[in-house]
Design a protein around this motif. Structure first.
Motif, PDB file in Angstrom:
ATOM      1  N   THR A 138      15.247  -6.268  45.231  1.00 43.90           N
ATOM      2  CA  THR A 138      15.176  -7.840  45.205  1.00 43.90           C
ATOM      3  C   THR A 138      14.230  -8.254  46.008  1.00 43.90           C
ATOM      4  O   THR A 138      13.851  -9.542  46.031  1.00 43.90           O
ATOM      5  CB  THR A 138      16.639  -8.571  45.606  1.00 43.90           C
ATOM      6  OG1 THR A 138      16.821  -7.822  47.048  1.00 43.90           O
ATOM      7  CG2 THR A 138      17.740  -7.991  44.820  1.00 43.90           C
ATOM      8  N   SER A 139      13.581  -7.696  46.962  1.00 40.08           N
ATOM      9  CA  SER A 139      12.537  -7.931  47.857  1.00 40.08           C
ATOM     10  C   SER A 139      10.962  -8.174  47.034  1.00 40.08           C
ATOM     11  O   SER A 139      10.911  -7.156  46.169  1.00 40.08           O
ATOM     12  CB  SER A 139      12.153  -7.118  48.787  1.00 40.08           C
ATOM     13  OG  SER A 139      13.425  -6.850  49.721  1.00 40.08           O
ATOM     14  N   ALA A 140      10.511  -9.413  47.289  1.00 37.28           N
ATOM     15  CA  ALA A 140       9.071  -9.384  46.556  1.00 37.28           C
ATOM     16  C   ALA A 140       8.016  -8.986  47.379  1.00 37.28           C
ATOM     17  O   ALA A 140       8.229  -9.003  48.526  1.00 37.28           O
ATOM     18  CB  ALA A 140       8.797 -10.744  46.201  1.00 37.28           C
ATOM     19  N   ASN A 141       7.212  -8.062  47.093  1.00 43.94           N
ATOM     20  CA  ASN A 141       6.027  -7.662  47.717  1.00 43.94           C
ATOM     21  C   ASN A 141       4.755  -8.549  47.476  1.00 43.94           C
ATOM     22  O   ASN A 141       4.287  -8.592  46.264  1.00 43.94           O
ATOM     23  CB  ASN A 141       5.837  -6.154  47.383  1.00 43.94           C
ATOM     24  CG  ASN A 141       7.146  -5.384  47.911  1.00 43.94           C
ATOM     25  OD1 ASN A 141       7.458  -5.195  48.883  1.00 43.94           O
ATOM     26  ND2 ASN A 141       7.886  -5.076  46.640  1.00 43.94           N
ATOM     27  N   ALA A 142       4.021  -8.959  48.355  1.00 45.66           N
ATOM     28  CA  ALA A 142       2.648  -9.601  48.346  1.00 45.66           C
ATOM     29  C   ALA A 142       1.694  -8.857  47.530  1.00 45.66           C
ATOM     30  O   ALA A 142       1.425  -7.757  48.288  1.00 45.66           O
ATOM     31  CB  ALA A 142       2.335 -10.508  49.521  1.00 45.66           C
ATOM     32  N   VAL A 143       0.996  -9.172  46.709  1.00 45.89           N
ATOM     33  CA  VAL A 143      -0.254  -8.447  46.312  1.00 45.89           C
ATOM     34  C   VAL A 143      -1.538  -9.429  46.507  1.00 45.89           C
ATOM     35  O   VAL A 143      -1.568 -10.505  46.066  1.00 45.89           O
ATOM     36  CB  VAL A 143       0.045  -8.109  44.691  1.00 45.89           C
ATOM     37  CG1 VAL A 143      -1.140  -7.322  44.001  1.00 45.89           C
ATOM     38  CG2 VAL A 143       1.330  -7.180  44.771  1.00 45.89           C
ATOM     39  N   ARG A 144      -2.551  -8.665  46.844  1.00 40.64           N
ATOM     40  CA  ARG A 144      -3.743  -9.102  47.043  1.00 40.64           C
ATOM     41  C   ARG A 144      -4.610  -9.438  45.980  1.00 40.64           C
ATOM     42  O   ARG A 144      -5.232 -10.363  45.428  1.00 40.64           O
ATOM     43  CB  ARG A 144      -4.556  -8.318  48.012  1.00 40.64           C
ATOM     44  CG  ARG A 144      -4.003  -8.266  49.342  1.00 40.64           C
ATOM     45  CD  ARG A 144      -4.062  -9.074  50.466  1.00 40.64           C
ATOM     46  NE  ARG A 144      -5.663  -9.939  50.734  1.00 40.64           N
ATOM     47  CZ  ARG A 144      -6.433  -9.600  51.414  1.00 40.64           C
ATOM     48  NH1 ARG A 144      -6.496  -8.346  52.209  1.00 40.64           N
ATOM     49  NH2 ARG A 144      -7.523 -10.324  51.398  1.00 40.64           N
ATOM     50  N   GLY A 145      -4.309  -8.536  44.741  1.00 45.47           N
ATOM     51  CA  GLY A 145      -5.018  -8.301  43.650  1.00 45.47           C
ATOM     52  C   GLY A 145      -5.285  -7.088  43.200  1.00 45.47           C
ATOM     53  O   GLY A 145      -4.629  -5.966  43.626  1.00 45.47           O
ATOM     54  N   PHE A 146      -6.166  -6.822  42.138  1.00 46.55           N
ATOM     55  CA  PHE A 146      -6.532  -5.437  41.554  1.00 46.55           C
ATOM     56  C   PHE A 146      -7.683  -5.245  41.723  1.00 46.55           C
ATOM     57  O   PHE A 146      -8.774  -5.997  41.496  1.00 46.55           O
ATOM     58  CB  PHE A 146      -6.160  -5.724  39.936  1.00 46.55           C
ATOM     59  CG  PHE A 146      -4.545  -5.916  39.597  1.00 46.55           C
ATOM     60  CD1 PHE A 146      -3.989  -4.944  39.682  1.00 46.55           C
ATOM     61  CD2 PHE A 146      -4.150  -7.068  39.541  1.00 46.55           C
ATOM     62  CE1 PHE A 146      -2.660  -5.222  39.175  1.00 46.55           C
ATOM     63  CE2 PHE A 146      -2.907  -7.633  39.227  1.00 46.55           C
ATOM     64  CZ  PHE A 146      -2.032  -6.247  39.203  1.00 46.55           C
ATOM     65  N   ILE A 147      -8.028  -3.923  41.955  1.00 47.52           N
ATOM     66  CA  ILE A 147      -9.534  -3.527  42.188  1.00 47.52           C
ATOM     67  C   ILE A 147      -9.763  -2.620  41.085  1.00 47.52           C
ATOM     68  O   ILE A 147      -9.046  -1.710  40.775  1.00 47.52           O
ATOM     69  CB  ILE A 147      -9.715  -2.631  43.305  1.00 47.52           C
ATOM     70  CG1 ILE A 147      -9.253  -3.525  44.638  1.00 47.52           C
ATOM     71  CG2 ILE A 147     -10.901  -1.906  43.642  1.00 47.52           C
ATOM     72  CD1 ILE A 147      -8.917  -2.656  45.952  1.00 47.52           C
ATOM     73  N   TYR A 148     -10.709  -2.992  40.055  1.00 49.51           N
ATOM     74  CA  TYR A 148     -11.197  -2.361  38.931  1.00 49.51           C
ATOM     75  C   TYR A 148     -11.926  -1.041  38.989  1.00 49.51           C
ATOM     76  O   TYR A 148     -12.957  -1.242  39.827  1.00 49.51           O
ATOM     77  CB  TYR A 148     -11.791  -3.433  37.877  1.00 49.51           C
ATOM     78  CG  TYR A 148     -10.635  -4.527  37.832  1.00 49.51           C
ATOM     79  CD1 TYR A 148      -9.555  -4.387  37.202  1.00 49.51           C
ATOM     80  CD2 TYR A 148     -11.280  -5.801  38.083  1.00 49.51           C
ATOM     81  CE1 TYR A 148      -8.559  -5.536  37.241  1.00 49.51           C
ATOM     82  CE2 TYR A 148     -10.442  -6.842  37.851  1.00 49.51           C
ATOM     83  CZ  TYR A 148      -9.183  -6.965  37.486  1.00 49.51           C
ATOM     84  OH  TYR A 148      -8.279  -7.835  37.276  1.00 49.51           O
ATOM     85  N   ALA A 149     -11.365  -0.015  38.564  1.00 52.24           N
ATOM     86  CA  ALA A 149     -12.037   1.308  38.808  1.00 52.24           C
ATOM     87  C   ALA A 149     -13.560   1.225  37.911  1.00 52.24           C
ATOM     88  O   ALA A 149     -14.374   2.099  37.965  1.00 52.24           O
ATOM     89  CB  ALA A 149     -11.322   2.557  38.407  1.00 52.24           C
ATOM     90  N   ASP A 150     -13.662   0.373  36.868  1.00 51.55           N
ATOM     91  CA  ASP A 150     -14.796   0.306  35.956  1.00 51.55           C
ATOM     92  C   ASP A 150     -16.237   0.285  37.050  1.00 51.55           C
ATOM     93  O   ASP A 150     -15.968  -0.371  37.727  1.00 51.55           O
ATOM     94  CB  ASP A 150     -14.768  -0.941  35.212  1.00 51.55           C
ATOM     95  CG  ASP A 150     -13.505  -1.002  34.242  1.00 51.55           C
ATOM     96  OD1 ASP A 150     -12.315  -0.977  34.883  1.00 51.55           O
ATOM     97  OD2 ASP A 150     -13.704  -1.272  32.952  1.00 51.55           O
ATOM     98  N   GLY A 151     -17.128   0.770  36.542  1.00 52.57           N
ATOM     99  CA  GLY A 151     -18.302   0.845  37.389  1.00 52.57           C
ATOM    100  C   GLY A 151     -18.176   1.425  38.724  1.00 52.57           C
ATOM    101  O   GLY A 151     -18.526   0.807  39.756  1.00 52.57           O
ATOM    102  N   VAL A 152     -17.622   2.750  38.882  1.00 54.57           N
ATOM    103  CA  VAL A 152     -17.232   3.553  39.878  1.00 54.57           C
ATOM    104  C   VAL A 152     -18.779   3.753  40.443  1.00 54.57           C
ATOM    105  O   VAL A 152     -19.859   3.872  39.847  1.00 54.57           O
ATOM    106  CB  VAL A 152     -16.567   4.846  39.640  1.00 54.57           C
ATOM    107  CG1 VAL A 152     -16.733   5.672  40.872  1.00 54.57           C
ATOM    108  CG2 VAL A 152     -15.340   4.530  38.995  1.00 54.57           C
ATOM    109  N   PRO A 153     -18.778   3.455  42.038  1.00 58.49           N
ATOM    110  CA  PRO A 153     -20.076   3.667  42.533  1.00 58.49           C
ATOM    111  C   PRO A 153     -20.763   4.867  42.306  1.00 58.49           C
ATOM    112  O   PRO A 153     -20.127   5.952  41.902  1.00 58.49           O
ATOM    113  CB  PRO A 153     -19.747   3.482  43.850  1.00 58.49           C
ATOM    114  CG  PRO A 153     -18.450   2.949  44.143  1.00 58.49           C
ATOM    115  CD  PRO A 153     -17.808   3.266  43.034  1.00 58.49           C
ATOM    116  N   THR A 154     -22.003   5.100  42.379  1.00 63.28           N
ATOM    117  CA  THR A 154     -22.927   6.171  42.032  1.00 63.28           C
ATOM    118  C   THR A 154     -23.487   6.759  43.236  1.00 63.28           C
ATOM    119  O   THR A 154     -23.767   6.026  44.193  1.00 63.28           O
ATOM    120  CB  THR A 154     -23.882   5.852  41.009  1.00 63.28           C
ATOM    121  OG1 THR A 154     -24.740   5.096  41.492  1.00 63.28           O
ATOM    122  CG2 THR A 154     -23.356   5.508  39.540  1.00 63.28           C
ATOM    123  N   THR A 155     -23.660   7.892  43.240  1.00 63.66           N
ATOM    124  CA  THR A 155     -24.285   8.689  44.463  1.00 63.66           C
ATOM    125  C   THR A 155     -25.426   9.516  43.777  1.00 63.66           C
ATOM    126  O   THR A 155     -25.273  10.351  42.986  1.00 63.66           O
ATOM    127  CB  THR A 155     -23.447   9.629  45.172  1.00 63.66           C
ATOM    128  OG1 THR A 155     -22.428   8.827  45.674  1.00 63.66           O
ATOM    129  CG2 THR A 155     -24.152  10.418  46.256  1.00 63.66           C
TER     130      THR A 155
END
Length: 198
Positions: A138-155
Motif C-alpha cells: 500500500t506504500s507509494a514509492n517516489a520515483v525520480r524518473g527513468f534513465i534510458y540505456a539507449d546511447g550507452v557511453p563509449t570507451t
C-alpha cells in the motif's frame, strides 16, 4: 591402502567440495550493481545518486521504456534509494521490473509488477510487488524518473555492452558476496488488491 578405501576417500572429498561450492547465480546482489549489469547503464554508487549522475551521460525522462532504469528517490524506508530495470510495458500505468534486493535481501526478482499510482499519471509514485506479502504494497514509492540505456557511453570508440561483475565492491551500496542468494518467482498475474508492505 586398498582401491575401495581410496575410492571412498576420493568420493568424500569430491562431495565435500560440491556441497560447499556456490553456483554462479548464488550471489548477494544489491540493486545498483545488478541494475548496471542487466541494463548497460554504467553508473556507480548508491541508487539515490543515479538520477543526477545520469545527467549529460544518458537521456532521462518520465516515460517508461523497456531496458530503462527506474530511479527511486531516497526515503525513510530506502535511505539510499533503489534502481530497477523495466523489463516489459504492460499498459499506460503498469510495467514489469527486474531488480535485486527488494523483497528479500540480496535476492533477484524478474518481471514483477510496478504500478503508477501518482495523481498526475506521471510515474512519480509507484507501488511495487512485494514477495513476502504476495502482492503490491500500500506504500507509494517516489520515483525520480527513468534513465534510458539507449546511447550507452563509449570507451575508445567501442560501445560498452555487458559489464563484468568484477569491481562492484567499489560501489558504496555493495557488500561482500554471500554463499547463497534467493531467486524469487515472478508476479505478473497477481491482482492489485491493497495490502500492507513495502
Amino acid at each position: 591402502m586398498n582401491f575401495k578405501a581410496l575410492t571412498a576417500r576420493f568420493a568424500l572429498v569430491v562431495s565435500c567440495i560440491l556441497m560447499t561450492a556456490a553456483p554462479a547465480t548464488a550471489r548477494f546482489w544489491q540493486c545498483a550493481p545488478y541494475a548496471r549489469e542487466i541494463s548497460g547503464v554504467d553508473i556507480h554508487g548508491n541508487a539515490n545518486t543515479w538520477w543526477n549522475q545520469a545527467a549529460g551521460k544518458y537521456e532521462r525522462g518520465d516515460t517508461p521504456k523497456v531496458g530503462a532504469v527506474m530511479a527511486f528517490a531516497a526515503s525513510s524506508r530506502m535511505r539510499v534509494g533503489h534502481v530497477a530495470m523495466v523489463s516489459k510495458i504492460v499498459g499506460d500505468r503498469e510495467v514489469l521490473l527486474t531488480h535485486a534486493n527488494w523483497s528479500r535481501r540480496g535476492g533477484i526478482e524478474t518481471d514483477v509488477r510496478a504500478v503508477d499510482v501518482s495523481a498526475a499519471n506521471d510515474w512519480s509514485e509507484v507501488r511495487v510487488w512485494y514477495g513476502p506479502i504476495g502482492g503490491l504494497g500500500t506504500s507509494a514509492n517516489a520515483v525520480r524518473g527513468f534513465i534510458y540505456a539507449d546511447g550507452v557511453p563509449t570507451t575508445a570508440g567501442h560501445a560498452i555492452e555487458g559489464h563484468a561483475i568484477d569491481g562492484v565492491a567499489n560501489d558504496r551500496d555493495d557488500v561482500a558476496p554471500l554463499p547463497t542468494a534467493t531467486i524469487i518467482a515472478t508476479s505478473a498475474t497477481v491482482p492489485m488488491a491493497p495490502v500492507a508492505g513495502k
